[in-house]
Design a protein around this motif. Sequence first.
Motif, PDB file in Angstrom:
ATOM      1  N   ALA A   1      10.361  -3.452  -8.787  1.00  0.00           N
ATOM      2  CA  ALA A   1       8.645  -3.739  -9.991  1.00  0.00           C
ATOM      3  C   ALA A   1       8.421  -4.897  -9.666  1.00  0.00           C
ATOM      4  O   ALA A   1       7.350  -4.972 -10.411  1.00  0.00           O
ATOM      5  N   LYS A   2       9.721  -5.811 -10.448  1.00  0.00           N
ATOM      6  CA  LYS A   2       8.717  -7.100 -10.394  1.00  0.00           C
ATOM      7  C   LYS A   2       7.376  -7.042  -8.887  1.00  0.00           C
ATOM      8  O   LYS A   2       6.894  -8.025  -9.022  1.00  0.00           O
ATOM      9  N   THR A   3       8.417  -6.802  -7.918  1.00  0.00           N
ATOM     10  CA  THR A   3       7.565  -6.839  -6.441  1.00  0.00           C
ATOM     11  C   THR A   3       6.688  -6.076  -5.807  1.00  0.00           C
ATOM     12  O   THR A   3       5.749  -6.941  -6.150  1.00  0.00           O
ATOM     13  N   PHE A   4       5.919  -5.018  -6.630  1.00  0.00           N
ATOM     14  CA  PHE A   4       5.667  -4.010  -6.409  1.00  0.00           C
ATOM     15  C   PHE A   4       4.497  -4.236  -7.692  1.00  0.00           C
ATOM     16  O   PHE A   4       3.060  -3.835  -7.331  1.00  0.00           O
TER      17      PHE A   4
ATOM     18  N   THR B   1       4.333  -5.904 -10.445  1.00  0.00           N
ATOM     19  CA  THR B   1       3.159  -7.092 -11.346  1.00  0.00           C
ATOM     20  C   THR B   1       2.561  -7.924 -10.304  1.00  0.00           C
ATOM     21  O   THR B   1       1.889  -8.600  -9.709  1.00  0.00           O
ATOM     22  N   GLU B   2       3.878  -8.373  -9.508  1.00  0.00           N
ATOM     23  CA  GLU B   2       3.823  -9.713  -8.575  1.00  0.00           C
ATOM     24  C   GLU B   2       2.532  -8.877  -7.586  1.00  0.00           C
ATOM     25  O   GLU B   2       1.358 -10.270  -7.727  1.00  0.00           O
ATOM     26  N   ILE B   3       2.572  -8.102  -6.638  1.00  0.00           N
ATOM     27  CA  ILE B   3       1.045  -7.759  -5.868  1.00  0.00           C
ATOM     28  C   ILE B   3       0.248  -6.887  -6.577  1.00  0.00           C
ATOM     29  O   ILE B   3      -1.074  -7.040  -5.936  1.00  0.00           O
ATOM     30  N   TYR B   4      -0.259  -5.649  -7.225  1.00  0.00           N
ATOM     31  CA  TYR B   4      -0.682  -5.305  -8.022  1.00  0.00           C
ATOM     32  C   TYR B   4      -1.051  -5.637  -9.702  1.00  0.00           C
ATOM     33  O   TYR B   4      -2.528  -4.992 -10.129  1.00  0.00           O
ATOM     34  N   GLY B   5      -0.238  -6.164  -9.877  1.00  0.00           N
ATOM     35  CA  GLY B   5      -0.097  -6.071 -11.115  1.00  0.00           C
ATOM     36  C   GLY B   5      -0.353  -5.212 -12.239  1.00  0.00           C
ATOM     37  O   GLY B   5      -0.871  -5.220 -13.036  1.00  0.00           O
ATOM     38  N   PHE B   6       0.098  -4.179 -11.727  1.00  0.00           N
ATOM     39  CA  PHE B   6      -0.123  -3.594 -12.974  1.00  0.00           C
ATOM     40  C   PHE B   6       1.495  -2.227 -13.123  1.00  0.00           C
ATOM     41  O   PHE B   6       2.377  -2.878 -12.990  1.00  0.00           O
TER      42      PHE B   6
ATOM     43  N   ILE C   1       8.538   5.917 -10.023  1.00  0.00           N
ATOM     44  CA  ILE C   1       8.472   4.205  -9.328  1.00  0.00           C
ATOM     45  C   ILE C   1       9.280   3.618 -10.390  1.00  0.00           C
ATOM     46  O   ILE C   1      10.395   4.271 -10.763  1.00  0.00           O
ATOM     47  N   ALA C   2       9.634   2.240 -10.032  1.00  0.00           N
ATOM     48  CA  ALA C   2      10.730   1.757  -9.800  1.00  0.00           C
ATOM     49  C   ALA C   2      10.711   1.488 -11.530  1.00  0.00           C
ATOM     50  O   ALA C   2      12.378   1.897 -11.950  1.00  0.00           O
ATOM     51  N   SER C   3      10.047   1.061 -11.869  1.00  0.00           N
ATOM     52  CA  SER C   3       9.817   0.959 -13.525  1.00  0.00           C
ATOM     53  C   SER C   3      10.170   2.159 -14.660  1.00  0.00           C
ATOM     54  O   SER C   3      10.676   1.916 -15.422  1.00  0.00           O
ATOM     55  N   ASP C   4      10.264   2.972 -14.108  1.00  0.00           N
ATOM     56  CA  ASP C   4      10.233   4.322 -14.934  1.00  0.00           C
ATOM     57  C   ASP C   4      11.930   5.200 -14.819  1.00  0.00           C
ATOM     58  O   ASP C   4      12.508   5.433 -15.546  1.00  0.00           O
TER      59      ASP C   4
ATOM     60  N   ASN D   1       0.822  -1.023  -0.061  1.00  0.00           N
ATOM     61  CA  ASN D   1       0.502   0.002   0.465  1.00  0.00           C
ATOM     62  C   ASN D   1       0.826   1.507  -0.099  1.00  0.00           C
ATOM     63  O   ASN D   1       0.344   1.904  -1.061  1.00  0.00           O
ATOM     64  N   ALA D   2       1.516   0.895   0.445  1.00  0.00           N
ATOM     65  CA  ALA D   2       2.700   2.415   1.010  1.00  0.00           C
ATOM     66  C   ALA D   2       3.209   2.394  -0.282  1.00  0.00           C
ATOM     67  O   ALA D   2       4.069   3.908  -0.774  1.00  0.00           O
ATOM     68  N   TYR D   3       3.969   1.652  -1.970  1.00  0.00           N
ATOM     69  CA  TYR D   3       4.362   1.514  -2.697  1.00  0.00           C
ATOM     70  C   TYR D   3       3.237   2.273  -3.660  1.00  0.00           C
ATOM     71  O   TYR D   3       3.470   3.221  -4.440  1.00  0.00           O
ATOM     72  N   LEU D   4       1.832   1.816  -3.169  1.00  0.00           N
ATOM     73  CA  LEU D   4       0.901   2.251  -4.802  1.00  0.00           C
ATOM     74  C   LEU D   4       0.835   3.682  -4.360  1.00  0.00           C
ATOM     75  O   LEU D   4       0.190   4.480  -4.994  1.00  0.00           O
ATOM     76  N   ASN D   5       0.768   3.964  -2.615  1.00  0.00           N
ATOM     77  CA  ASN D   5       0.604   5.417  -2.731  1.00  0.00           C
ATOM     78  C   ASN D   5       1.773   6.607  -3.005  1.00  0.00           C
ATOM     79  O   ASN D   5       1.337   7.652  -3.484  1.00  0.00           O
ATOM     80  N   TYR D   6       2.424   6.126  -2.230  1.00  0.00           N
ATOM     81  CA  TYR D   6       3.918   6.603  -3.048  1.00  0.00           C
ATOM     82  C   TYR D   6       3.760   6.914  -4.907  1.00  0.00           C
ATOM     83  O   TYR D   6       4.100   7.804  -5.746  1.00  0.00           O
TER      84      TYR D   6
END
Length: 379
Positions: free
Chosen positions: A367-370, A372-377, A339-342, A326-331
Amino acid sequence: MVQLGMGMMRLPLLNEDDFKSIDFEQVNKMVDLYMESGFNLFDTAYIYHDGIGELAFRKSVVERYPRESFKISTKLPLFVITEESQLEPIFAEQLENCGVDYFDYYLLHNVSGYTENAWKNVDLYSFIQKKKDEGFIKHIGLSTHGNAEFLEELLFDHPEIEFVLLQINYLDWEDEAIESKKCLDVAKKYNKPVMVMEPYKGGFLADVPKEAEKLMKEHDPDRSVVSWAMRFVANLDVCVVFTGASSFEQLQNNIDEFNNADPLNDDELNLLEEVSEIINSNITVDCTKCRYCVDACSEEINIAKLFDLYNKHKILGRDDWTQQGNAYLNYSKLPDVGIASDCIECEACLEECPQQINIPEVLKDVAKTFETEIYGFEN
Ligand code: SF4
Ligand code: SF4
């Protein structure tokens, strides 16, 4: 006699995503507590808190306490220096920022391979010696994250250096990259007093894996996890231990732990070796949250924050993934952040990292963790 120093690198914030939003009300209380507890040495730097760290020191200490009641240590920002003409203006700016006529301790900040553009091309040593001779500095020193061999070269070449600031804690004691123990030995060989930074390794040693905490608590249920780290450094042959508290409560704990830091016995030292093994097997990224990399990133990626979330996620396990996720998503929803994938793998951050982390590679895992794996975004 070892003193507890108040590091001002990670002061409390009003908005955790804005490093300039210092919570001065809380900082003032922390300064008062620290001074009332019988200590008086503050550590800041030109680059802390995105450039306002020295001003924060001025506001919370200089404007509230007489000059003779405290000592200040700050640092020449090697990261931004490429030519000699920058030295006088930056030094003058630092005196102005801090609101003082002289510095008690002044260091070359992070002399290492990452800052060699500054120290190889510009005669920084002569400059700080000159400032000392002019009365603007009481003692000159340097900080480094380099290894023992590198430190030995520096101290051999520059006998004018009076003291060193080193990263020392039980986890880095025998670490092959940091070499805390060997660096301390080198400093002693050259008779240089040692100040300690990162005694808790950027907070890692306050938040150890459950398995390590269990070992500590089984040995002594009354001692906190962090007390082990403080006892380790406070009983070394050093003159100052700087801790960078981020809240009044943390500072209170640091002071209590420092005042009760009796030496570790052999059993306890052995236990810390076991604890180190457990931590090392759990640590994913060895990031101390120094944020040196963040300014270098054109994609506005708050690398320190993302690595912190990633480490917590790995250490705490999936049980706790919602909190970090959630903290990652809020960020990711904040304006003007990457974000990491940027990450465009430009590698500009690599030379800023004293811990030698392969930042773009790790960001791929983040990026993979937060994302893709968790949110799939996807970005
Ligand atoms: S490699 Fe990635 S994280 Fe590092 S500076 Fe470039 S874009 Fe930023
Ligand atoms: S990645 Fe390296 S430079 Fe960036 S905050 Fe972590 S330790 Fe500091």
